[in-house]
Design a protein around this motif. Sequence first.
Motif, PDB file in Angstrom:
ATOM      1  N   PRO A  64       0.597  -1.239   0.089  1.00 14.10           N
ATOM      2  CA  PRO A  64      -0.113   0.045   0.062  1.00 14.10           C
ATOM      3  C   PRO A  64       0.874   1.318   0.076  1.00 14.10           C
ATOM      4  CG  PRO A  64       0.173  -0.813   2.369  1.00 14.10           C
ATOM      5  CD  PRO A  64       1.007  -1.730   1.441  1.00 14.10           C
ATOM      6  N   ARG A  65       1.966   1.151  -0.608  1.00 15.17           N
ATOM      7  CA  ARG A  65       2.669   2.405  -0.889  1.00 15.17           C
ATOM      8  C   ARG A  65       2.241   3.502  -1.509  1.00 15.17           C
ATOM      9  NH1 ARG A  65       8.150  -0.202  -2.697  1.00 15.17           N
ATOM     10  NH2 ARG A  65       6.653  -2.291  -2.875  1.00 15.17           N
ATOM     11  N   PRO A  66       2.552   4.834  -1.312  1.00 14.93           N
ATOM     12  CA  PRO A  66       1.996   5.785  -1.926  1.00 14.93           C
ATOM     13  C   PRO A  66       2.180   5.776  -3.372  1.00 14.93           C
ATOM     14  CG  PRO A  66       2.955   6.641  -0.147  1.00 14.93           C
ATOM     15  CD  PRO A  66       3.490   5.263  -0.276  1.00 14.93           C
ATOM     16  N   MET A  67       1.176   5.858  -4.530  1.00 16.46           N
ATOM     17  CA  MET A  67       1.448   5.780  -5.804  1.00 16.46           C
ATOM     18  C   MET A  67       0.499   6.928  -6.573  1.00 16.46           C
ATOM     19  SD  MET A  67       3.338   3.387  -6.585  1.00 16.46           S
ATOM     20  CE  MET A  67       3.018   2.215  -7.932  1.00 16.46           C
ATOM     21  N   LEU A  68       1.082   7.470  -7.586  1.00 16.06           N
ATOM     22  CA  LEU A  68       0.396   8.679  -8.449  1.00 16.06           C
ATOM     23  C   LEU A  68       0.396   8.286  -9.709  1.00 16.06           C
ATOM     24  CD1 LEU A  68      -1.087  11.306  -8.711  1.00 16.06           C
ATOM     25  CD2 LEU A  68       1.408  12.516  -8.830  1.00 16.06           C
ATOM     26  N   PHE A  69      -0.652   8.234 -10.495  1.00 16.60           N
ATOM     27  CA  PHE A  69      -0.857   7.853 -11.910  1.00 16.60           C
ATOM     28  C   PHE A  69      -1.623   9.016 -12.507  1.00 16.60           C
ATOM     29  CE2 PHE A  69      -0.614   3.522  -9.670  1.00 16.60           C
ATOM     30  CZ  PHE A  69       0.141   3.071 -10.623  1.00 16.60           C
ATOM     31  N   LEU A  70      -0.968   9.616 -13.531  1.00 17.91           N
ATOM     32  CA  LEU A  70      -1.636  10.670 -14.308  1.00 17.91           C
ATOM     33  C   LEU A  70      -1.516  10.220 -15.760  1.00 17.91           C
ATOM     34  CD1 LEU A  70       0.080  13.910 -12.791  1.00 17.91           C
ATOM     35  CD2 LEU A  70      -1.953  12.806 -12.025  1.00 17.91           C
ATOM     36  N   ASP A  71      -2.635  10.441 -16.269  1.00 17.57           N
ATOM     37  CA  ASP A  71      -2.690  10.438 -18.023  1.00 17.57           C
ATOM     38  C   ASP A  71      -3.413  11.379 -18.599  1.00 17.57           C
ATOM     39  OD1 ASP A  71      -5.489   9.006 -19.181  1.00 17.57           O
ATOM     40  OD2 ASP A  71      -5.427   9.187 -16.961  1.00 17.57           O
ATOM     41  N   GLY A  72      -3.266  11.245 -19.831  1.00 21.43           N
ATOM     42  CA  GLY A  72      -3.863  12.548 -20.774  1.00 21.43           C
ATOM     43  C   GLY A  72      -5.092  11.860 -21.546  1.00 21.43           C
ATOM     44  N   GLY A  73      -6.324  12.426 -21.285  1.00 20.89           N
ATOM     45  CA  GLY A  73      -7.259  11.947 -21.886  1.00 20.89           C
ATOM     46  C   GLY A  73      -7.470  11.683 -23.380  1.00 20.89           C
ATOM     47  N   LEU A  74      -6.482  12.590 -24.193  1.00 19.54           N
ATOM     48  CA  LEU A  74      -6.202  12.521 -25.505  1.00 19.54           C
ATOM     49  C   LEU A  74      -5.068  11.642 -25.763  1.00 19.54           C
ATOM     50  CD1 LEU A  74      -6.865  16.215 -26.448  1.00 19.54           C
ATOM     51  CD2 LEU A  74      -8.495  14.342 -26.488  1.00 19.54           C
ATOM     52  N   ASP A  75      -4.660  10.865 -25.089  1.00 16.31           N
ATOM     53  CA  ASP A  75      -3.451  10.201 -25.418  1.00 16.31           C
ATOM     54  C   ASP A  75      -3.786   8.871 -26.091  1.00 16.31           C
ATOM     55  OD1 ASP A  75      -1.172   8.531 -25.375  1.00 16.31           O
ATOM     56  OD2 ASP A  75      -0.623   8.906 -23.023  1.00 16.31           O
ATOM     57  N   THR A  76      -3.265   8.639 -27.334  1.00 14.17           N
ATOM     58  CA  THR A  76      -3.704   7.701 -28.281  1.00 14.17           C
ATOM     59  C   THR A  76      -2.987   6.429 -28.033  1.00 14.17           C
ATOM     60  OG1 THR A  76      -1.900   8.542 -29.834  1.00 14.17           O
ATOM     61  CG2 THR A  76      -4.329   9.555 -30.098  1.00 14.17           C
ATOM     62  N   LEU A  77      -1.972   6.293 -27.312  1.00 10.04           N
ATOM     63  CA  LEU A  77      -1.253   5.411 -26.899  1.00 10.04           C
ATOM     64  C   LEU A  77      -1.763   4.285 -25.768  1.00 10.04           C
ATOM     65  CD1 LEU A  77       2.565   6.742 -26.607  1.00 10.04           C
ATOM     66  CD2 LEU A  77       1.454   5.521 -28.531  1.00 10.04           C
ATOM     67  N   PHE A  78      -2.727   5.104 -25.051  1.00  7.20           N
ATOM     68  CA  PHE A  78      -3.616   4.278 -24.191  1.00  7.20           C
ATOM     69  C   PHE A  78      -5.094   4.584 -24.169  1.00  7.20           C
ATOM     70  CE2 PHE A  78       1.077   4.890 -22.751  1.00  7.20           C
ATOM     71  CZ  PHE A  78       1.320   3.597 -22.516  1.00  7.20           C
ATOM     72  N   PRO A  79      -5.743   3.826 -24.679  1.00  5.41           N
ATOM     73  CA  PRO A  79      -7.143   3.917 -24.931  1.00  5.41           C
ATOM     74  C   PRO A  79      -7.758   4.120 -23.459  1.00  5.41           C
ATOM     75  CG  PRO A  79      -6.509   2.033 -26.282  1.00  5.41           C
ATOM     76  CD  PRO A  79      -5.275   2.412 -25.273  1.00  5.41           C
ATOM     77  N   ALA A  80      -8.850   5.012 -23.663  1.00  8.02           N
ATOM     78  CA  ALA A  80      -9.425   5.517 -22.087  1.00  8.02           C
ATOM     79  C   ALA A  80     -10.001   4.180 -21.588  1.00  8.02           C
ATOM     80  CB  ALA A  80     -10.730   6.587 -22.565  1.00  8.02           C
ATOM     81  N   GLU A  81     -10.461   3.322 -22.092  1.00  6.65           N
ATOM     82  CA  GLU A  81     -11.189   2.097 -21.594  1.00  6.65           C
ATOM     83  C   GLU A  81      -9.727   1.224 -20.843  1.00  6.65           C
ATOM     84  OE1 GLU A  81     -13.852  -0.827 -20.274  1.00  6.65           O
ATOM     85  OE2 GLU A  81     -13.845   1.320 -20.973  1.00  6.65           O
ATOM     86  N   GLY A  82      -8.945   1.097 -21.312  1.00  5.03           N
ATOM     87  CA  GLY A  82      -7.739   0.553 -20.890  1.00  5.03           C
ATOM     88  C   GLY A  82      -6.899   1.244 -19.507  1.00  5.03           C
ATOM     89  N   VAL A  83      -7.053   2.616 -19.646  1.00  8.08           N
ATOM     90  CA  VAL A  83      -6.830   3.222 -18.441  1.00  8.08           C
ATOM     91  C   VAL A  83      -7.855   3.330 -17.330  1.00  8.08           C
ATOM     92  CG1 VAL A  83      -6.469   5.721 -17.773  1.00  8.08           C
ATOM     93  CG2 VAL A  83      -5.702   5.029 -19.805  1.00  8.08           C
TER      94      VAL A  83
END
Length: 385
Positions: free
Chosen positions: A318-337
Amino acid sequence: MDAHERLGRRTFVAGAGAALLAAGPVSSAEAAVVDGPLPDFHPALKDALTFPLAWGRSPIRDFRAWRRAARATVEEHLLVDRQDGTPYAPEVVGRAQGEGYTRELVAVSLTRYERVRGALLTPHGRGPFPAVLLLHDHGARFDIGKEKMVRPWYDDTRLASARAWADKYFSGRFVGDELARRGYVVLCLDALGWGDRGPLAYDQQQALASTFYQLGSSLAGLMAREDQRAAAFLAGLDRVDARRVAAVGFSMGAYRAWQTAALGDDIAAAASVCWMTGLKEMMVPGNNTLRGQSAYYMLHPGLARHLDIPDVASIAAPRPMLFLDGGLDTLFPAEGVRVAYDKLRAVWRSRHAEERIRTKTWPELGHVFTHQMQDEVFSWLDDVL
């Protein structure tokens, strides 16, 4: 194409395969490959992936025991032995002063195979300081590696390339220098193929990865082992508070950040920008992963039979983790994120530590690490470290 036509096509292809010896090679028009490099039976391959070792699905109910088992499974698939007995033998090969911090160009032995150069930034003042293992991206740009994140004071040619890269992805900032000015020791090293360990040509990546596999090793496994060792080296420096070491990265560097946190205990927290997804949701027509080449740096053969991508990252809970992504990022589809973030939050929630994981999508942004995103990471690091 209706179901009858699909059945007819599949029957024809199977028959063509059975007659291969008699009739010669199957033509491209008859081959069972669709949507570029995907086999037409790829949905069945995806359906067969149930990720049986994932937390909550695994029969192991004790989290610490699960973490040991999951980590051991990942370790097995790295195909590269641990390098714990290899002396680092650090050497300072260059030094200069920055604005409130000292810059050092260092060489260390992350594995027994070769020496690796990196940039080490140390704030002025009395330590020990919190520290950040800064992990550079891929970006199909190999002449610079560590220089993407830390201003290369030692090379004017690389400085021009690095400035252009910073302008394109980082709002003109050098993230490592910003962190050093804010009081963090920063270490950033070249991965194999970049900077002083390159430059690799884009279309040589598959051949390089194949060479590793032929020799019973793994390109992605080597990178994972080196990042583990870099984290331990940084945590062991006298100037660093070993309890306050974070991993931070963008794109491939984000993958490296959460992977390093999952595989070892030297990382107290990790911030990953623009690299998190569910595997099945990523393996869809048109995705960049299907092109091969860069994918080999993040490919551990057979691991998907046991764990999904967010399952591996969850080993760090349970260590602290931060995940940020861009909604228009074509490399990672929104459903996968979305799928990945849901899985991650569920694991931290099961440890009564949901406040220690933060996931955020910037709907107006693509595959970038802008100054607004950086400021959020910096503020988060101040809070958790």
